[in-house]
Design a protein around this motif. Structure first.
Motif, mmCIF file in Angstrom:
data_model
loop_
_atom_site.group_PDB
_atom_site.id
_atom_site.type_symbol
_atom_site.label_atom_id
_atom_site.label_comp_id
_atom_site.label_asym_id
_atom_site.label_seq_id
_atom_site.Cartn_x
_atom_site.Cartn_y
_atom_site.Cartn_z
ATOM 1 N N ILE A 73 54.435 12.730 3.996
ATOM 2 C CA ILE A 73 53.742 12.824 5.282
ATOM 3 C C ILE A 73 52.957 11.554 5.581
ATOM 4 O O ILE A 73 52.226 11.046 4.730
ATOM 5 C CB ILE A 73 52.786 14.035 5.288
ATOM 6 N N TYR A 122 45.104 10.940 1.653
ATOM 7 C CA TYR A 122 45.370 10.665 0.253
ATOM 8 C C TYR A 122 44.283 9.679 -0.145
ATOM 9 O O TYR A 122 44.293 8.532 0.330
ATOM 10 C CB TYR A 122 46.779 10.068 0.081
ATOM 11 N N ARG A 162 50.062 9.373 6.745
ATOM 12 C CA ARG A 162 48.645 9.658 6.612
ATOM 13 C C ARG A 162 47.784 8.508 7.093
ATOM 14 O O ARG A 162 48.296 7.394 7.171
ATOM 15 C CB ARG A 162 48.329 10.004 5.153
ATOM 16 N N GLU A 195 46.599 19.836 -1.444
ATOM 17 C CA GLU A 195 46.636 20.909 -0.449
ATOM 18 C C GLU A 195 47.588 20.500 0.678
ATOM 19 O O GLU A 195 47.187 20.301 1.820
ATOM 20 C CB GLU A 195 45.229 21.108 0.126
ATOM 21 N N THR A 196 48.852 20.351 0.335
ATOM 22 C CA THR A 196 49.861 19.885 1.288
ATOM 23 C C THR A 196 49.954 20.849 2.475
ATOM 24 O O THR A 196 49.990 22.060 2.286
ATOM 25 C CB THR A 196 51.230 19.773 0.590
ATOM 26 N N SER A 241 56.602 19.774 4.032
ATOM 27 C CA SER A 241 55.677 20.675 3.340
ATOM 28 C C SER A 241 55.918 20.716 1.830
ATOM 29 O O SER A 241 55.068 21.190 1.077
ATOM 30 C CB SER A 241 55.769 22.086 3.918
ATOM 31 N N ASN A 268 56.346 18.019 -0.120
ATOM 32 C CA ASN A 268 55.769 16.863 -0.809
ATOM 33 C C ASN A 268 54.827 16.119 0.134
ATOM 34 O O ASN A 268 55.269 15.477 1.089
ATOM 35 C CB ASN A 268 56.891 15.935 -1.287
ATOM 36 N N GLY A 269 53.526 16.186 -0.162
ATOM 37 C CA GLY A 269 52.522 15.527 0.681
ATOM 38 C C GLY A 269 52.731 14.028 0.816
ATOM 39 O O GLY A 269 52.315 13.424 1.806
ATOM 40 N N ILE A 274 45.991 15.505 0.802
ATOM 41 C CA ILE A 274 47.348 15.760 1.301
ATOM 42 C C ILE A 274 48.326 16.203 0.207
ATOM 43 O O ILE A 274 49.307 16.888 0.499
ATOM 44 C CB ILE A 274 47.882 14.517 2.054
ATOM 45 N N VAL A 275 48.054 15.857 -1.052
ATOM 46 C CA VAL A 275 48.949 16.245 -2.137
ATOM 47 C C VAL A 275 48.484 17.545 -2.790
ATOM 48 O O VAL A 275 49.291 18.433 -3.061
ATOM 49 C CB VAL A 275 49.067 15.119 -3.191
ATOM 50 N N ILE A 280 43.069 14.864 7.024
ATOM 51 C CA ILE A 280 43.978 15.018 5.891
ATOM 52 C C ILE A 280 44.328 13.641 5.361
ATOM 53 O O ILE A 280 44.835 12.789 6.093
ATOM 54 C CB ILE A 280 45.242 15.794 6.308
#
Length: 116
Positions: A91, A6, A93, A34-35, A85, A87-88, A31-32, A4
């Motif tokens: 998270i 960005y 990364r 498909e958060t 969940s 806002n990606g 990640i954004v 996962i």
């Protein structure tokens, strides 16, 4: 393996390059666009054994704008997962999800242990 990322993130690019150069078979997920869901995050946090805070992108603008530094330690698992969940960009990364491990961020030594 589920990777996962960005795509514009330089750390994600390094991690992806590592996986490709080691011929690792993985599924890529933005990640954004498909958060991860709150349920996915809860499962990964529990499986990882890491503190919840490790899953937050503490150097990101969204984290700073929401003033989460003061709040993140008081969040329950459910509250943290729900917030992540939404806002990606909150998270940390990249995330690498395997059958045996959940890796947060990119440390080449950790990735080397996975690809062996």
């Amino acid at each position: 393996m589920l990777f996962i990322e960005y795509p514009k993130c330089s750390t994600c690019q390094k991690a992806k390059k590592f996986l490709v150069s080691h011929a690792v078979d993985f599924t890529d997920r933005h990640i954004v666009e498909e958060t991860p869901t709150a349920n996915e995050l809860k499962e990964w946090i529990e499986r990882s054994g890491l503190p919840i805070k490790r899953f937050f992108n503490t150097s990101g603008n969204v984290y700073k704008e929401m003033n989460l530094k003061e709040k993140v330690d008081q969040l329950t698992m459910e509250e943290a997962c729900e917030l992540l969940s939404l806002n990606g960009m909150l998270i940390k990364r990249p995330l690498l999800i395997t059958e045996d491990a959940i890796l947060v961020g990119f440390k080449e030594t950790e990735y080397e242990m996975i690809v062996k």
